[in-house]
Design a protein around this motif. Structure first.
Motif, PDB file in Angstrom:
ATOM      1  N   VAL A   1       0.874  -1.162   0.000  1.00  0.00           N
ATOM      2  CA  VAL A   1       0.000   0.000   0.000  1.00  0.00           C
ATOM      3  C   VAL A   1       0.914   1.215   0.000  1.00  0.00           C
ATOM      4  O   VAL A   1       1.729   1.389   0.908  1.00  0.00           O
ATOM      5  CB  VAL A   1      -0.929   0.026   1.240  1.00  0.00           C
ATOM      6  CG1 VAL A   1      -1.811   1.256   1.211  1.00  0.00           C
ATOM      7  CG2 VAL A   1      -1.763  -1.241   1.319  1.00  0.00           C
TER       8      VAL A   1
ATOM      9  N   ARG B   1       2.240  -7.073  -6.322  1.00  0.00           N
ATOM     10  CA  ARG B   1       0.958  -6.362  -6.296  1.00  0.00           C
ATOM     11  C   ARG B   1       1.199  -5.009  -5.635  1.00  0.00           C
ATOM     12  O   ARG B   1       1.945  -4.916  -4.664  1.00  0.00           O
ATOM     13  CB  ARG B   1      -0.076  -7.150  -5.498  1.00  0.00           C
ATOM     14  CG  ARG B   1      -0.423  -8.480  -6.092  1.00  0.00           C
ATOM     15  CD  ARG B   1      -1.441  -9.216  -5.238  1.00  0.00           C
ATOM     16  NE  ARG B   1      -1.015  -9.356  -3.854  1.00  0.00           N
ATOM     17  CZ  ARG B   1      -0.569 -10.491  -3.322  1.00  0.00           C
ATOM     18  NH1 ARG B   1      -0.489 -11.573  -4.035  1.00  0.00           N
ATOM     19  NH2 ARG B   1      -0.216 -10.541  -2.053  1.00  0.00           N
TER      20      ARG B   1
ATOM     21  N   LEU C   1      -0.942  -1.283  -4.421  1.00  0.00           N
ATOM     22  CA  LEU C   1      -2.136  -0.474  -4.247  1.00  0.00           C
ATOM     23  C   LEU C   1      -1.661   0.930  -3.916  1.00  0.00           C
ATOM     24  O   LEU C   1      -1.015   1.157  -2.890  1.00  0.00           O
ATOM     25  CB  LEU C   1      -2.995  -1.035  -3.114  1.00  0.00           C
ATOM     26  CG  LEU C   1      -4.207  -0.222  -2.668  1.00  0.00           C
ATOM     27  CD1 LEU C   1      -5.137   0.071  -3.836  1.00  0.00           C
ATOM     28  CD2 LEU C   1      -4.943  -0.965  -1.567  1.00  0.00           C
TER      29      LEU C   1
ATOM     30  N   GLU D   1     -11.870   3.975  -7.421  1.00  0.00           N
ATOM     31  CA  GLU D   1     -11.003   2.809  -7.576  1.00  0.00           C
ATOM     32  C   GLU D   1     -10.744   2.588  -9.056  1.00  0.00           C
ATOM     33  O   GLU D   1     -11.649   2.689  -9.874  1.00  0.00           O
ATOM     34  CB  GLU D   1     -11.670   1.558  -6.999  1.00  0.00           C
ATOM     35  CG  GLU D   1     -11.830   1.593  -5.509  1.00  0.00           C
ATOM     36  CD  GLU D   1     -12.526   0.340  -5.004  1.00  0.00           C
ATOM     37  OE1 GLU D   1     -12.322  -0.750  -5.565  1.00  0.00           O
ATOM     38  OE2 GLU D   1     -13.293   0.487  -4.039  1.00  0.00           O
TER      39      GLU D   1
ATOM     40  N   ASP E   1      -8.349  -0.035 -11.679  1.00  0.00           N
ATOM     41  CA  ASP E   1      -7.378  -1.094 -11.944  1.00  0.00           C
ATOM     42  C   ASP E   1      -6.452  -0.565 -13.037  1.00  0.00           C
ATOM     43  O   ASP E   1      -6.838  -0.466 -14.202  1.00  0.00           O
ATOM     44  CB  ASP E   1      -8.095  -2.362 -12.400  1.00  0.00           C
ATOM     45  CG  ASP E   1      -7.142  -3.526 -12.640  1.00  0.00           C
ATOM     46  OD1 ASP E   1      -5.924  -3.292 -12.863  1.00  0.00           O
ATOM     47  OD2 ASP E   1      -7.617  -4.670 -12.614  1.00  0.00           O
TER      48      ASP E   1
ATOM     49  N   GLU F   1      -0.519  -6.992 -10.371  1.00  0.00           N
ATOM     50  CA  GLU F   1      -1.759  -6.294 -10.067  1.00  0.00           C
ATOM     51  C   GLU F   1      -1.398  -4.891  -9.593  1.00  0.00           C
ATOM     52  O   GLU F   1      -0.555  -4.723  -8.717  1.00  0.00           O
ATOM     53  CB  GLU F   1      -2.533  -7.041  -8.987  1.00  0.00           C
ATOM     54  CG  GLU F   1      -3.942  -6.561  -8.808  1.00  0.00           C
ATOM     55  CD  GLU F   1      -4.778  -7.487  -7.936  1.00  0.00           C
ATOM     56  OE1 GLU F   1      -5.962  -7.188  -7.791  1.00  0.00           O
ATOM     57  OE2 GLU F   1      -4.254  -8.476  -7.399  1.00  0.00           O
TER      58      GLU F   1
ATOM     59  N   ARG G   1      -3.373  -1.252  -8.619  1.00  0.00           N
ATOM     60  CA  ARG G   1      -4.633  -0.537  -8.407  1.00  0.00           C
ATOM     61  C   ARG G   1      -4.378   0.844  -7.814  1.00  0.00           C
ATOM     62  O   ARG G   1      -3.393   1.063  -7.129  1.00  0.00           O
ATOM     63  CB  ARG G   1      -5.543  -1.309  -7.460  1.00  0.00           C
ATOM     64  CG  ARG G   1      -6.053  -2.590  -8.044  1.00  0.00           C
ATOM     65  CD  ARG G   1      -6.995  -3.258  -7.071  1.00  0.00           C
ATOM     66  NE  ARG G   1      -7.460  -4.508  -7.599  1.00  0.00           N
ATOM     67  CZ  ARG G   1      -8.725  -4.858  -7.647  1.00  0.00           C
ATOM     68  NH1 ARG G   1      -9.657  -4.061  -7.182  1.00  0.00           N
ATOM     69  NH2 ARG G   1      -9.074  -6.029  -8.134  1.00  0.00           N
TER      70      ARG G   1
ATOM     71  N   LEU H   1      -6.384   3.826  -5.531  1.00  0.00           N
ATOM     72  CA  LEU H   1      -7.489   4.363  -4.755  1.00  0.00           C
ATOM     73  C   LEU H   1      -7.294   5.869  -4.760  1.00  0.00           C
ATOM     74  O   LEU H   1      -6.376   6.391  -4.122  1.00  0.00           O
ATOM     75  CB  LEU H   1      -7.515   3.818  -3.327  1.00  0.00           C
ATOM     76  CG  LEU H   1      -8.637   4.370  -2.444  1.00  0.00           C
ATOM     77  CD1 LEU H   1     -10.010   4.019  -3.023  1.00  0.00           C
ATOM     78  CD2 LEU H   1      -8.514   3.864  -1.026  1.00  0.00           C
TER      79      LEU H   1
ATOM     80  N   LEU I   1      -9.107   0.858   1.830  1.00  0.00           N
ATOM     81  CA  LEU I   1      -7.794   0.249   1.616  1.00  0.00           C
ATOM     82  C   LEU I   1      -7.776  -1.194   2.128  1.00  0.00           C
ATOM     83  O   LEU I   1      -7.269  -2.098   1.454  1.00  0.00           O
ATOM     84  CB  LEU I   1      -6.698   1.055   2.313  1.00  0.00           C
ATOM     85  CG  LEU I   1      -6.286   2.367   1.664  1.00  0.00           C
ATOM     86  CD1 LEU I   1      -5.351   3.145   2.581  1.00  0.00           C
ATOM     87  CD2 LEU I   1      -5.642   2.133   0.311  1.00  0.00           C
TER      88      LEU I   1
ATOM     89  N   LEU J   1      -9.588  -3.450  -0.260  1.00  0.00           N
ATOM     90  CA  LEU J   1      -8.800  -3.703  -1.468  1.00  0.00           C
ATOM     91  C   LEU J   1      -7.617  -4.624  -1.186  1.00  0.00           C
ATOM     92  O   LEU J   1      -7.268  -5.463  -2.016  1.00  0.00           O
ATOM     93  CB  LEU J   1      -8.332  -2.383  -2.088  1.00  0.00           C
ATOM     94  CG  LEU J   1      -9.434  -1.554  -2.746  1.00  0.00           C
ATOM     95  CD1 LEU J   1      -8.923  -0.170  -3.116  1.00  0.00           C
ATOM     96  CD2 LEU J   1      -9.992  -2.272  -3.967  1.00  0.00           C
TER      97      LEU J   1
ATOM     98  N   MET K   1      -7.010  -8.042  -3.176  1.00  0.00           N
ATOM     99  CA  MET K   1      -5.765  -8.289  -3.894  1.00  0.00           C
ATOM    100  C   MET K   1      -5.056  -9.516  -3.348  1.00  0.00           C
ATOM    101  O   MET K   1      -4.482 -10.300  -4.104  1.00  0.00           O
ATOM    102  CB  MET K   1      -4.866  -7.051  -3.841  1.00  0.00           C
ATOM    103  CG  MET K   1      -5.434  -5.896  -4.643  1.00  0.00           C
ATOM    104  SD  MET K   1      -4.518  -4.358  -4.450  1.00  0.00           S
ATOM    105  CE  MET K   1      -3.076  -4.725  -5.453  1.00  0.00           C
TER     106      MET K   1
END
Length: 162
Positions: free
Chosen positions: A1, A51, A53, A69, A71, A106, A108, A110, A150, A153, A157
């Protein structure tokens, strides 16, 4: 994150959210939270992550405090509308990493709507719209809302890892 914002101004909501998230003590061991001072600091993290975020302030014309959000593997970040306050924006960093390295499997975003007045009229206008004072932190309700989203998500994920 990853908070891709600065510690001051309207975009500080990301910093405050990841700081609070990191102090909670209930994150899974494979989740790391980081607050970055500049978007270019994101590049090496993206190259190493499986991944990612990212939380960032956005201006879409929506209501200040609204969450968006996206992707980023399916939809590229929007083209720059205004110059970033950092000189380099998220879209440029992602494009650079994609050209010279590897993006996470992945990826993403936010986005926290800060309102277009923040860019036209300066920090005070957006802060007032979000109910924040320049001499105190972002409203606790907004930070709690961001942390809740968060965490959702992160769980989504993590469920995608195979």
């Amino acid at each position: 994150v990853i908070a891709d914002d600065g510690p001051v101004g309207d975009d500080r909501v990301g910093w405050q959210a990841v700081e609070a998230l990191g102090k909670r003590g209930d994150l899974p061991d494979d989740v790391t939270v980081v607050a970055l001072p500049h978007p270019m600091a994101l590049a090496p993290l993206l190259q190493e992550a499986d991944r990612a975020l990212i939380i960032d302030a956005v201006v879409t014309g929506g209501t200040p405090g609204e969450l968006h959000e996206l992707d980023l593997k399916k939809v590229p970040p929007p083209a720059r509308v205004c110059s970033s306050s950092h000189g380099t924006d998220l879209a440029e960093v992602i494009a650079l990493v994609e050209r010279v390295g590897r993006l996470p499997r992945e990826l993403r975003l936010l986005g926290v709507e800060i309102g277009s007045d923040s860019y036209r009229l300066g920090v005070a206008a957006g802060s007032a719209a979000l109910g924040m004072g320049l001499d105190r932190g972002v409203g606790s309700e907004l930070v709690a809302k961001v942390i809740g989203q968060l965490m959702q998500l992160v769980q989504i994920m993590r469920s995608h890892s195979c």
